[in-house]
Design an enzyme around this catalytic site. Structure first.
Site, PDB file in Angstrom:
ATOM      1  N   ARG A  75      -6.760  -2.382   4.882  1.00  0.00           N
ATOM      2  CA  ARG A  75      -5.928  -3.332   5.150  1.00  0.00           C
ATOM      3  C   ARG A  75      -5.891  -4.628   4.325  1.00  0.00           C
ATOM      4  O   ARG A  75      -6.831  -5.328   4.481  1.00  0.00           O
ATOM      5  CB  ARG A  75      -5.865  -3.680   6.685  1.00  0.00           C
ATOM      6  CG  ARG A  75      -4.829  -4.738   7.052  1.00  0.00           C
ATOM      7  CD  ARG A  75      -3.359  -4.269   7.007  1.00  0.00           C
ATOM      8  NE  ARG A  75      -3.354  -2.937   8.001  1.00  0.00           N
ATOM      9  CZ  ARG A  75      -2.375  -2.147   7.761  1.00  0.00           C
ATOM     10  NH1 ARG A  75      -1.409  -2.181   6.690  1.00  0.00           N
ATOM     11  NH2 ARG A  75      -1.971  -1.284   8.737  1.00  0.00           N
ATOM     12  N   HIS A 171       1.702  -2.417  -3.203  1.00  0.00           N
ATOM     13  CA  HIS A 171       1.924  -3.286  -1.955  1.00  0.00           C
ATOM     14  C   HIS A 171       1.226  -4.490  -1.776  1.00  0.00           C
ATOM     15  O   HIS A 171       0.045  -4.252  -0.996  1.00  0.00           O
ATOM     16  CB  HIS A 171       1.734  -2.053  -0.933  1.00  0.00           C
ATOM     17  CG  HIS A 171       2.126  -2.362   0.446  1.00  0.00           C
ATOM     18  ND1 HIS A 171       1.612  -3.357   1.233  1.00  0.00           N
ATOM     19  CD2 HIS A 171       2.655  -1.552   1.424  1.00  0.00           C
ATOM     20  CE1 HIS A 171       2.104  -3.462   2.297  1.00  0.00           C
ATOM     21  NE2 HIS A 171       2.793  -2.265   2.369  1.00  0.00           N
ATOM     22  N   GLU A 275       5.944  -6.937  -2.596  1.00  0.00           N
ATOM     23  CA  GLU A 275       5.693  -5.643  -3.098  1.00  0.00           C
ATOM     24  C   GLU A 275       6.685  -5.114  -4.245  1.00  0.00           C
ATOM     25  O   GLU A 275       7.830  -5.276  -4.213  1.00  0.00           O
ATOM     26  CB  GLU A 275       5.473  -4.483  -2.180  1.00  0.00           C
ATOM     27  CG  GLU A 275       5.037  -4.892  -0.842  1.00  0.00           C
ATOM     28  CD  GLU A 275       5.245  -3.878   0.136  1.00  0.00           C
ATOM     29  OE1 GLU A 275       5.523  -2.978   0.158  1.00  0.00           O
ATOM     30  OE2 GLU A 275       5.163  -4.611   1.383  1.00  0.00           O
TER      31      GLU A 275
HETATM   32  C1  BG6 Z   1       5.588  -2.365   4.082  1.00  0.00           C
HETATM   33  C2  BG6 Z   1       6.562  -1.740   5.043  1.00  0.00           C
HETATM   34  O1  BG6 Z   1       5.801  -2.068   2.933  1.00  0.00           O
HETATM   35  O2  BG6 Z   1       4.114  -1.884   4.738  1.00  0.00           O
HETATM   36  C3  BG6 Z   1       6.378  -2.056   6.555  1.00  0.00           C
HETATM   37  O3  BG6 Z   1       7.864  -2.198   4.672  1.00  0.00           O
HETATM   38  C4  BG6 Z   1       4.951  -1.691   6.838  1.00  0.00           C
HETATM   39  O4  BG6 Z   1       7.677  -1.398   7.438  1.00  0.00           O
HETATM   40  C5  BG6 Z   1       4.122  -2.031   6.120  1.00  0.00           C
HETATM   41  O5  BG6 Z   1       4.655  -1.829   8.177  1.00  0.00           O
HETATM   42  C6  BG6 Z   1       2.619  -1.635   6.385  1.00  0.00           C
HETATM   43  O6  BG6 Z   1       2.503  -0.267   6.327  1.00  0.00           O
HETATM   44  P1  BG6 Z   1       1.085   0.421   6.371  1.00  0.00           P
HETATM   45  O7  BG6 Z   1       1.541   2.005   6.520  1.00  0.00           O
HETATM   46  O8  BG6 Z   1       0.108   0.091   5.501  1.00  0.00           O
HETATM   47  O9  BG6 Z   1       0.696   0.067   8.162  1.00  0.00           O
END
Ligand code: BG6
Length: 303
Positions: A75, A171, A275
């Site tokens: 995360r 991302h 992103e």
């Molecule tokens: C973003 C999405 O790119 O990633 C969101 O637009 C999403 O909808 C977020 O909640 C986090 O995603 P993840 O799969 O890492 O929990």
């Protein structure tokens, strides 16, 4: 898979780049050169931190609850979303944002640039499980250059004899002082799919300010974006090429509580995701025998 010791022998650069094994068993590259510090987990080719030496605060956000674990995404940092963005179009059981972020990658090259930047090139290691989800012959490489500027190049090469279509994103979770004192500019007049409360196509007016959950896929835009951070008194510039979507995301309180790994209760306030992507209307057809490259460049400016 190579050990940290083997990687140090083959790719380590004295005084700049070393590899260590984390308690999870995953291997992390640590970079410390004259311009910046950074770390990158080989699983997912996941950049976890980057701090230019000119800055007192990291430019990339990593949750204080971030855990390194085999097969799990981290995360924060820069997850590599590939070969699809978000949920898979037809297979609900396939992982959100693709499998690249949870699959081991191998180091194939490292180097030191004349200006002091450190370069690391990684290649995704396909396996039986990934081939079951993505049967197309291809290679995926990430070239990361770490200095006062962070540059990342994600290269998809179609080595097969038929075309395929990918979705992708770097991302990136950027570190900010507080979400209530930050704006993202550069997307004026762009159309976006608003994912909060159903998918609706809207048009951006002015800069983006944040006062509630925001989850937007801006389409048909190659524009440079700027995060303007009044609290840390800095700008982060996000330039890109080979990317026509920009996703802007902040979870806000309820979603952050539900997700539970964002540094509760309010760690999420210190990050915003901008992103550089190819998603929704902008997925990319990679013809047989060709390649496609998405490049980002991040720079900080104190104001
Ligand atoms: C973003 C999405 O790119 O990633 C969101 O637009 C999403 O909808 C977020 O909640 C986090 O995603 P993840 O799969 O890492 O929990």
């Amino acid at each position: 898979m190579s050990t940290a010791q083997q990687l140090n022998t083959q790719f380590g650069i004295t005084g700049q780049l070393g590899f260590r094994e984390d308690t999870s068993g995953l291997i992390v590259a640590e970079i410390n050169n004259t311009q910046a510090t950074a770390s990158l987990c080989l699983q997912g080719a996941h950049l976890m931190s980057w701090q230019p030496k000119s800055q007192a605060t990291p430019a990339i956000w990593l949750s204080r609850d971030a855990k390194l674990a085999v097969g799990k995404s981290i995360r924060g940092g820069v997850p590599v979303c590939w070969p699809w963005f978000g949920a898979h179009a037809t297979e609900p059981g396939f992982p959100a944002h693709g499998y690249a972020r949870t699959t081991p990658w191998q180091v194939i090259e490292s180097g030191s640039e004349p200006d002091g930047e450190t370069r690391l090139t990684l290649r995704l290691l396909a396996n039986e499980k990934t081939r079951a989800q993505w049967p197309h012959p291809c290679t995926l490489e990430l070239i990361v250059s770490i200095g006062e500027t962070l540059r990342m190049e994600l290269i998809t090469e179609n080595t097969g004899s038929s075309d395929f279509v990918i979705g992708e994103a770097l991302h990136t979770y950027f570190r900010i002082g507080d979400i209530g004192a930050a704006r993202v500019s550069g997307l004026q007049d762009c159309e976006y799919w608003d994912k909060v409360g159903g998918s609706e196509l809207k048009k951006q007016q002015g800069a983006i300010n944040f006062s509630s959950e925001t989850d937007r896929v801006y389409i048909n835009t190659a524009a440079e974006c700027v995060i303007e951070d009044d609290q840390l008194k800095r700008r982060i510039r996000i330039a890109k090429s080979g990317s026509l979507s920009t996703v802007v995301w902040t979870p806000w309180t309820a979603k952050a509580d539900k997700m539970g790994d964002l540094g509760q209760p309010d760690g999420w306030r210190e990050m915003v995701c901008v992103e550089s992507a190819n998603a929704f209307d902008n997925t990319v057809r990679v013809a047989a025998g060709t390649s496609h490259t998405l490049i980002v460049e991040y720079r900080t400016e104190s104001v």
